[in-house]
Write a protein that holds these residues in place. Sequence first.
Motif, PDB file in Angstrom:
ATOM      1  N   ALA A  15       4.151  56.492  62.834  1.00  0.00           N
ATOM      2  CA  ALA A  15       4.198  55.680  64.047  1.00  0.00           C
ATOM      3  C   ALA A  15       5.039  56.364  65.120  1.00  0.00           C
ATOM      4  N   SER A  16       4.974  55.821  66.332  1.00  0.00           N
ATOM      5  CA  SER A  16       5.813  56.289  67.431  1.00  0.00           C
ATOM      6  C   SER A  16       6.891  55.248  67.701  1.00  0.00           C
ATOM      7  N   ILE A  17       7.905  55.646  68.434  1.00  0.00           N
ATOM      8  CA  ILE A  17       8.985  54.722  68.777  1.00  0.00           C
ATOM      9  C   ILE A  17       8.456  53.528  69.580  1.00  0.00           C
ATOM     10  N   PRO A  18       7.611  53.712  70.627  1.00  0.00           N
ATOM     11  CA  PRO A  18       7.090  52.546  71.351  1.00  0.00           C
ATOM     12  C   PRO A  18       6.282  51.597  70.474  1.00  0.00           C
ATOM     13  N   GLU A  19       5.534  52.119  69.515  1.00  0.00           N
ATOM     14  CA  GLU A  19       4.746  51.250  68.634  1.00  0.00           C
ATOM     15  C   GLU A  19       5.648  50.376  67.782  1.00  0.00           C
ATOM     16  N   VAL A  20       6.728  50.931  67.247  1.00  0.00           N
ATOM     17  CA  VAL A  20       7.645  50.138  66.424  1.00  0.00           C
ATOM     18  C   VAL A  20       8.408  49.157  67.297  1.00  0.00           C
ATOM     19  N   PHE A  21       8.766  49.574  68.513  1.00  0.00           N
ATOM     20  CA  PHE A  21       9.435  48.640  69.429  1.00  0.00           C
ATOM     21  C   PHE A  21       8.508  47.473  69.765  1.00  0.00           C
ATOM     22  N   THR A  80      16.435  51.208  79.552  1.00  0.00           N
ATOM     23  CA  THR A  80      15.114  51.016  80.139  1.00  0.00           C
ATOM     24  C   THR A  80      14.434  52.360  80.394  1.00  0.00           C
ATOM     25  N   ALA A  81      15.208  53.311  80.898  1.00  0.00           N
ATOM     26  CA  ALA A  81      14.643  54.607  81.257  1.00  0.00           C
ATOM     27  C   ALA A  81      14.104  55.352  80.048  1.00  0.00           C
ATOM     28  N   VAL A  82      14.903  55.471  78.987  1.00  0.00           N
ATOM     29  CA  VAL A  82      14.441  56.262  77.841  1.00  0.00           C
ATOM     30  C   VAL A  82      13.235  55.605  77.173  1.00  0.00           C
ATOM     31  N   LEU A  83      13.214  54.273  77.137  1.00  0.00           N
ATOM     32  CA  LEU A  83      12.059  53.583  76.554  1.00  0.00           C
ATOM     33  C   LEU A  83      10.823  53.755  77.430  1.00  0.00           C
ATOM     34  N   GLY A  84      10.992  53.650  78.741  1.00  0.00           N
ATOM     35  CA  GLY A  84       9.858  53.822  79.645  1.00  0.00           C
ATOM     36  C   GLY A  84       9.273  55.221  79.578  1.00  0.00           C
ATOM     37  N   ILE A  85      10.134  56.215  79.457  1.00  0.00           N
ATOM     38  CA  ILE A  85       9.661  57.601  79.357  1.00  0.00           C
ATOM     39  C   ILE A  85       8.809  57.781  78.105  1.00  0.00           C
ATOM     40  N   LEU A  86       9.267  57.222  76.988  1.00  0.00           N
ATOM     41  CA  LEU A  86       8.501  57.337  75.741  1.00  0.00           C
ATOM     42  C   LEU A  86       7.172  56.587  75.840  1.00  0.00           C
ATOM     43  N   LYS A  87       7.175  55.437  76.496  1.00  0.00           N
ATOM     44  CA  LYS A  87       5.922  54.682  76.658  1.00  0.00           C
ATOM     45  C   LYS A  87       4.910  55.459  77.498  1.00  0.00           C
ATOM     46  N   ALA A  88       5.412  56.219  78.466  1.00  0.00           N
ATOM     47  CA  ALA A  88       4.513  57.002  79.311  1.00  0.00           C
ATOM     48  C   ALA A  88       3.949  58.213  78.578  1.00  0.00           C
ATOM     49  N   GLY A  89       4.505  58.516  77.394  1.00  0.00           N
ATOM     50  CA  GLY A  89       4.030  59.655  76.616  1.00  0.00           C
ATOM     51  C   GLY A  89       4.886  60.891  76.772  1.00  0.00           C
ATOM     52  N   ARG A 166       4.513  62.870  65.766  1.00  0.00           N
ATOM     53  CA  ARG A 166       4.940  64.257  65.874  1.00  0.00           C
ATOM     54  C   ARG A 166       5.171  64.700  67.318  1.00  0.00           C
ATOM     55  N   ARG A 167       5.081  63.785  68.260  1.00  0.00           N
ATOM     56  CA  ARG A 167       5.384  64.120  69.648  1.00  0.00           C
ATOM     57  C   ARG A 167       6.889  64.263  69.838  1.00  0.00           C
ATOM     58  N   PRO A 168       7.321  65.115  70.763  1.00  0.00           N
ATOM     59  CA  PRO A 168       8.745  65.156  71.089  1.00  0.00           C
ATOM     60  C   PRO A 168       9.191  63.819  71.682  1.00  0.00           C
ATOM     61  N   ALA A 169      10.335  63.326  71.222  1.00  0.00           N
ATOM     62  CA  ALA A 169      10.899  62.093  71.768  1.00  0.00           C
ATOM     63  C   ALA A 169      12.000  62.399  72.776  1.00  0.00           C
ATOM     64  N   TYR A 170      12.819  63.392  72.474  1.00  0.00           N
ATOM     65  CA  TYR A 170      13.890  63.752  73.406  1.00  0.00           C
ATOM     66  C   TYR A 170      14.321  65.191  73.177  1.00  0.00           C
ATOM     67  N   ILE A 171      15.061  65.711  74.148  1.00  0.00           N
ATOM     68  CA  ILE A 171      15.649  67.044  74.046  1.00  0.00           C
ATOM     69  C   ILE A 171      17.133  66.911  74.361  1.00  0.00           C
TER      70      ILE A 171
END
Length: 617
Positions: A15-21, A80-89, A166-171
């Motif tokens: 799963a991805s972080i947005p899907e679990v959220f 809000t920002a980090v979650l929104g960035i992940l939702k955008a892909g 397997r997508r990058p979540a953060y750097i």
Amino acid sequence: MSILRGATPPWPHDASIPEVFAEQVRARPDAPAVVDAGRTLTYAELDARSDRLAGLLRGRGAGDGARVGVRLERGHGLVTAVLGILKAGGAYVPVSPGYPQERREAMLTAAGATVVVTADELSLAERAEAGAPAGTGAAAGVQAPAGPTRPPTGSAVQAPTATGSRRPAYILFTSGSTGRPKGVVVEHRSVLRLVRGADYMEFGPDERIAQVADSSFDAFTFEVWGALLNGGTVVVVPTATVLSPGALGKALAEHRITSMFLTSALFTTVMTDRPDSFAGLRNLLVGGDVLNVAAARRLLDAEPSARPARFVNAYGPTETTTFAVCGSVSGLPEDARSVPIGRPIAHTDCYVLGEDLAPVGEGESGELFIGGPGVARGYTGQPEQTEERFLPDPYATEDGARMYRTGDLVRVLADGRLDFLGRVDDQLKIRGYRVEPGEVAAALSLHPEVRDVVVVADESAGERRLVAHLAPAVPGGSPTGLREFLAGRLPEWMIPSAFVVVPALPLTTSGKVDRAALAAVPAGAGGGARVPPRSGLERDLSALAAELLGLDSVGVTDDFFALGGHSLLAMRLLSRTNDAFGVQVGLGEFLYDPTVVRLAAEVSAQLPAGTRDEVSP
């Protein structure tokens, strides 16, 4: 055995972080998600705000695969920002607003950030003026949305391009021995392995986790996603409160915080002045450096009502997603000289290997390698560094797996726990942050008045600090403005506490810097004549500052930080001052002018009329 494997409970590995959220939003839309400065965002509100930001980001072309910078102070806007960035892909790239602009720009450029989310819009012109080279994809920033309005097309998390474990979540950027920071690319599945199906603590909807870490420190991952991906609450604790032992304990109780992580250095400082600060916590995790035995023993010896229910020694490089090894600490032998770091957490493998990458014998010292889904993808834009530290894992149970070479020396104890022994290189930790002395030395070498320089760790004052030993470019010279020069290039915690000027760096017969000889070089008494205390209050405060700094005396106009102080020592100075005089001097006031004369003025201003200790003429 020198091959240790963590438990393998079920976890959402695909799963991805947005899907679990999104699962948490559906289950408890009205539950508190973020508490910040008296404001509470529910899961539904946070979901809507982050949806709106995701839509704005996609409109700026920062969707699938984008690297998006985040330059925000801690608070609900950052979450809000980090979650929104992940939702955008995309993947978020935190750059602390407190970092020098040159370092922020270098990190954003290295990460390939196309958009930067800021409190105020960061325009394309500003990026260009800061020297961002053409072709990096730098674009105008966007402001974190203030309202809960949803995009008309519905939740951004439903977009198929926003999924993928397997997508990058953060750097996150760490100090680099080559002179430039390294950007660690962490995938969604690595974050989920940290906070779902975990066995080092129990996560759940009733957890209120303190958010005290800077976004560019990997403890942020534990604090935010440990809460939001399990239905819990992120409670933002102001920096000034974190750095004041008395205020920290009060805030933890007032906000009913159940769990928190602190760096070993900050934990030691709090235990020195306010050991009851953690009363009522369910989980206190401490890490980022070697756990101080005396501080740990003081906590364990306290009455049960004055200590947390569970005390955990947590270890893990950024490259293995915050924690890799954890150990619950319930007691220490009388002759204990260290606190074991514990065992691999769930879905984590640990190998203690020799130079030939073969397992060492029982109880023998070896280098720690870490495998499993917590291992990061590598360093962005640095294939050689990635190849050097991320190796094929010959002991893995799945094809194509890699292991991370930590550079840490450990041994396996008879009970199966890992004991930390030291480093195989010069890397060290300062207040929980990784520091490569070579990067600090490289920055100093750019100073026009410096010919040769080496940076080492010094613990003679009881606290680990950086000391720069340097030879001037002009014989007999004395380089000036070193601290100010570095302040424009490095974060505060990488700036040496002392600068020692020598005619030439001592060398061994093989031509290498003789570090043993450096340790014998006296630091000197500092520049300029000291102004002695002129009142009883200044005398008391000067004596207290000298005690904390490990010096014979401190002048009332001496800069506390130029004498070797740092924010944690300043916190102890203010805590003890406030207790002694019954006042409340904040850290901000002292940081503005870190001298005894300023501190005495602040204390005197809060004392009742008639009791103030005036300065003698």
